[in-house]
Design a protein around this motif. Structure first.
Motif, PDB file in Angstrom:
ATOM      1  N   UNK A   1     -56.913   8.053   9.925  1.00  0.00           N
ATOM      2  CA  UNK A   1     -55.884   7.022   9.751  1.00  0.00           C
ATOM      3  C   UNK A   1     -56.211   6.040   8.633  1.00  0.00           C
ATOM      4  N   UNK A   2     -57.453   5.551   8.571  1.00  0.00           N
ATOM      5  CA  UNK A   2     -57.807   4.557   7.560  1.00  0.00           C
ATOM      6  C   UNK A   2     -57.744   5.158   6.157  1.00  0.00           C
ATOM      7  N   UNK A   3     -58.210   6.400   6.036  1.00  0.00           N
ATOM      8  CA  UNK A   3     -58.204   7.070   4.745  1.00  0.00           C
ATOM      9  C   UNK A   3     -56.781   7.416   4.314  1.00  0.00           C
ATOM     10  N   UNK A   4     -55.938   7.758   5.270  1.00  0.00           N
ATOM     11  CA  UNK A   4     -54.538   8.056   4.962  1.00  0.00           C
ATOM     12  C   UNK A   4     -53.895   6.871   4.253  1.00  0.00           C
TER      13      UNK A   4
ATOM     14  N   UNK B   1     -43.835   8.926 -12.757  1.00  0.00           N
ATOM     15  CA  UNK B   1     -43.660  10.334 -12.404  1.00  0.00           C
ATOM     16  C   UNK B   1     -42.464  10.551 -11.482  1.00  0.00           C
ATOM     17  N   UNK B   2     -41.827  11.712 -11.626  1.00  0.00           N
ATOM     18  CA  UNK B   2     -40.867  12.166 -10.622  1.00  0.00           C
ATOM     19  C   UNK B   2     -41.653  12.894  -9.553  1.00  0.00           C
ATOM     20  N   UNK B   3     -41.573  12.387  -8.322  1.00  0.00           N
ATOM     21  CA  UNK B   3     -42.336  12.972  -7.215  1.00  0.00           C
ATOM     22  C   UNK B   3     -41.407  13.275  -6.053  1.00  0.00           C
ATOM     23  N   UNK B   4     -41.540  14.477  -5.499  1.00  0.00           N
ATOM     24  CA  UNK B   4     -40.892  14.828  -4.236  1.00  0.00           C
ATOM     25  C   UNK B   4     -42.015  15.067  -3.232  1.00  0.00           C
ATOM     26  N   UNK B   5     -41.931  14.370  -2.118  1.00  0.00           N
ATOM     27  CA  UNK B   5     -43.052  14.231  -1.190  1.00  0.00           C
ATOM     28  C   UNK B   5     -42.575  14.619   0.207  1.00  0.00           C
ATOM     29  N   UNK B   6     -43.280  15.514   0.867  1.00  0.00           N
ATOM     30  CA  UNK B   6     -42.889  15.948   2.209  1.00  0.00           C
ATOM     31  C   UNK B   6     -43.860  15.385   3.233  1.00  0.00           C
ATOM     32  N   UNK B   7     -43.312  14.824   4.296  1.00  0.00           N
ATOM     33  CA  UNK B   7     -44.136  14.373   5.414  1.00  0.00           C
ATOM     34  C   UNK B   7     -43.286  14.358   6.681  1.00  0.00           C
ATOM     35  N   UNK B   8     -43.970  14.354   7.824  1.00  0.00           N
ATOM     36  CA  UNK B   8     -43.275  14.135   9.098  1.00  0.00           C
ATOM     37  C   UNK B   8     -43.644  12.762   9.649  1.00  0.00           C
ATOM     38  N   UNK B   9     -44.467  12.016   8.884  1.00  0.00           N
ATOM     39  CA  UNK B   9     -44.979  10.722   9.313  1.00  0.00           C
ATOM     40  C   UNK B   9     -44.071   9.607   8.780  1.00  0.00           C
ATOM     41  N   UNK B  10     -43.373   8.947   9.680  1.00  0.00           N
ATOM     42  CA  UNK B  10     -42.383   7.942   9.273  1.00  0.00           C
ATOM     43  C   UNK B  10     -43.025   6.749   8.569  1.00  0.00           C
TER      44      UNK B  10
END
Length: 356
Positions: free
Chosen positions: A176-179, A195-204
């Motif tokens: 968690x801390x490193x995240x 930069x143009x970045x598209x980022x995928x996560x399930x973490x709100x």
């Protein structure tokens, strides 16, 4: 390779009615339209199986669209293989070569692309500077922390100067801390270089922290698109309200509409809020835990079912005729005890009516 050059190639991404089917029956992505502006970080957010990773892989060319068009920088890339698309991807697993040192890992894509060794080395060293790893070039991946390995993976993608940089759950292997630290690093690099970045996560929380815009996906389609604040404060429906941060969903009755303002009633407690185009009658509101007011003399009757001390605040579960809600309170010196009878109201700003 200067800092300014890296972001200068940033390109927009556009999806026009894009679908992806696996076999005849499995619809992974269903006719989505999406615009990612150049130089912005857009996050695809949603539960497992919603289609977000498939969408990312279609940008990369690792999956081919079954229908629709994908454009990068205005160029139709729908049928182009991954090697002919000017994109780079940072994977969840880092995908570093264990037998190569840090510099060799970062140089790998450059040498594979035909750069002379001296040029590749210069670019790779600059890439390591950008991610804060100067002096680490001779180390092996096994000699790095998880966060450092992820930064090496970012540097390897950056030095290719892609039009679009893709991240697939990049922080899921970190504690968690490193995240928190690495997501701040990624956001800072993206903003510094444009930069143009598209980022995928399930973490709100991760999505709220790093994004210019969030695309919430559900059942292979887009549920809502907006800035972090728009989605948090004005979710369209129950799914988005509940998925973007914790939300208490309460049944209410809209008893009056005056222009753009609705008056709602819950057990005799009345509250004014934006009507969002709804009319009088039964409705549902979403209220964040921090927007509940415990101790409102005119509020709704409730009972403290559970009280938890978490250091900087108290967390309460309240029950009543309305059901159950989760509330937070900053007063840790005079906590309420389970069984206590209280009255509960809403902050002036915060509760929001939902479209069914």
């Amino acid at each position: 390779m200067s800092d300014s050059k890296i972001g200068s190639k940033a390109a927009p991404v556009r999806f026009e009615g894009v679908s992806k089917l696996f076999g005849k029956d499995v619809v992974a992505v269903d006719r989505i339209d999406l615009d990612v502006a150049a130089g912005k970080l857009v996050t695809l957010l949603g539960p497992s199986g919603c289609g977000k990773t498939t969408t990312l892989r279609m940008i990369a060319g690792l999956e081919m669209a079954s229908a629709g068009r994908i454009l990068i920088g205005g160029r139709d890339v729908t049928r182009l293989p991954a090697t002919d698309r000017d994109v780079s991807m940072v994977f969840q697993s880092y995908a570093l070569f264990p037998h190569m040192n840090v510099l060799e890992n970062v140089m790998y894509g450059l040498t594979f692309s035909g750069f002379a060794r001296d040029e590749a080395r210069s670019r790779a060293l600059h890439g390591l500077d950008l991610v804060g790893l100067r002096g680490f070039d001779g180390r092996l991946p096994s000699e790095l922390s998880g966060g450092q390995q992820q930064r090496v993976a970012v540097a390897r993608a950056l030095v290719l100067e892609p039009q679009v940089l893709l991240f697939d759950e990049p922080l899921s292997n970190l504690d968690a801390k490193l995240r928190r630290q690495v997501r701040e690093d990624i956001r800072a690099i993206q903003q510094d270089l444009g930069l143009t970045v598209v980022y995928v996560t399930h973490d709100q929380e991760e999505a709220l922290a790093v994004s210019d815009e969030i695309v919430v996906m559900r059942n292979a389609a887009i549920a809502q698109i907006g800035t972090p604040r728009q989605l948090f404060e004005a979710p369209n429906d129950r799914f988005v309200a509940d998925f973007i941060g914790e939300a208490n969903l309460l049944a209410c009755t809209i008893v009056a509409i005056d222009g753009q303002t609705a008056t709602i009633d819950i057990e005799g407690y009345r509250h004014d809020l934006p009507s969002r185009g709804l009319s009088e009658g039964p409705a549902t509101i979403a209220v964040r835990p921090s927007r509940l007011r415990i101790g409102d003399d005119r509020g709704i009757r409730a009972t403290v079912a559970k009280a938890t001390y978490v250091g900087v605040r108290m967390e309460y579960t309240l029950t009543g005729a309305f059901g159950q809600v989760f509330a937070v309170h900053e007063d840790v010196d005079a906590p309420l005890a389970p069984g206590a009878e209280v009255r509960m109201g809403f902050a002036a700003k915060g509760p929001v009516l939902l479209h069914e």
